[in-house]
Motif scaffolding. Sequence first.
Motif, PDB file in Angstrom:
ATOM      1  N   ALA A  64      10.693  -0.236 -47.391  1.00 35.22           N
ATOM      2  CA  ALA A  64      11.484   1.110 -47.248  1.00 35.22           C
ATOM      3  C   ALA A  64      12.604   1.105 -46.434  1.00 35.22           C
ATOM      4  O   ALA A  64      13.750   1.414 -46.808  1.00 35.22           O
ATOM      5  CB  ALA A  64      10.319   2.333 -46.916  1.00 35.22           C
ATOM      6  N   LEU A 173      10.277   6.120 -51.327  1.00 34.09           N
ATOM      7  CA  LEU A 173      10.864   5.932 -50.080  1.00 34.09           C
ATOM      8  C   LEU A 173      10.111   6.954 -49.245  1.00 34.09           C
ATOM      9  O   LEU A 173       9.554   6.611 -48.274  1.00 34.09           O
ATOM     10  CB  LEU A 173      12.357   6.040 -49.971  1.00 34.09           C
ATOM     11  CG  LEU A 173      13.267   5.181 -50.227  1.00 34.09           C
ATOM     12  CD1 LEU A 173      14.463   5.228 -50.063  1.00 34.09           C
ATOM     13  CD2 LEU A 173      13.027   3.690 -49.602  1.00 34.09           C
ATOM     14  N   ALA A 176       6.377   5.899 -49.220  1.00 27.68           N
ATOM     15  CA  ALA A 176       6.148   4.817 -48.065  1.00 27.68           C
ATOM     16  C   ALA A 176       6.206   5.363 -46.806  1.00 27.68           C
ATOM     17  O   ALA A 176       5.191   5.085 -46.213  1.00 27.68           O
ATOM     18  CB  ALA A 176       7.467   3.743 -48.445  1.00 27.68           C
TER      19      ALA A 176
END
Length: 352
Positions: A64, A173, A176
């Motif tokens: 990420a 993102l 994560a």
Amino acid sequence: MARCTGVLLLAVACTAMHAPGSRQLLSATRRNEENLLATKKPLDKPPRLLQPLFGAVGLATGAAWTTVVLTTIRSNQPLGAMMPSSTHGVFARTSVLSALPLIASCYSTLATASADSWERLGSPTCRRINLALVAAGLGSLLWVGFAPLITQIPGSSPLVSHQSYSGLQRAALMGAYGSTAALSAAVWARSLPEEARRKPLSWPGRVADGVAQSLVSLGPARADDPVIVKYSLLSVSFLAFTATALGTFPLAVVPSWTKRRCSRAFAAWTLLAAASSFNLKEAAESGKLRADEACRTISKGLKGLGAVYLAAKVGAVGFDPSFPAHYGIVKQVPAAQLAAALLFGLTLRPDE
């Protein structure tokens, strides 16, 4: 002679008479020891899934951060904003990707501890790392969510930003970074003493107390030990870098050199570096620094952070044709940036 012989035989007989009792006493002692060992509560081991889970979340966190860096520090981000040279973006990206060795070392430490026991995961070292990862994960998640505001170019109207995620990429993102925070928060809570686990309302107070105790313990216990002084300085410095990155420009550009693109996002990892440095300071003061496997792993991660960061700065100064003309905001705080480079270099000092 006969009398001496009789006395000797009598002593031998007495010894023989008492020997079985001694053997019985020894046997009874051994049985008691075995019973104590049998009744001793075994160490509570985490589930086997936790170790690979730490590995998977660590990879997701690193991926990420790499995605954020590569998609934010590039030409046409926003449209028409071009990098002044082909190497400018390379060294800028490398500067903040220096966090990857540190992230890897922290997750390696937690994964190793999770294969042992909850007692080890409840050690001060692991608890600090988990709490730092909770903060880093939540901060990074918020950065992704509010990137259009955080990376907004001053004076732009309508709003123009260096980054604005949407759709699947934004969800991935945030997922994560959310997993970063959620896993470490859950493990931190489970590793508390049983009595504390039963009182979740007391957890914020425990965190506040721990942070306060760490802040007042930042100074070295012994100023004549260069290793303790080193990690004390690094703890204070990384905390200062975190604070300045969240402040106002131009000082917020230190230490990342990435302007509004990733300067604020990098603060998540300088905070993790501060917690790691403090762990090593405490270990050095207690004499466990060289013997403890977790400390050696964390120390390697900090060295990796410093080595990659300094390589990026040497590259920018020595091999980027756009330096110093296109480093205007960095040139506004030369003293602070020089101090940052020296302090990052301190990570490379051997622990001897």
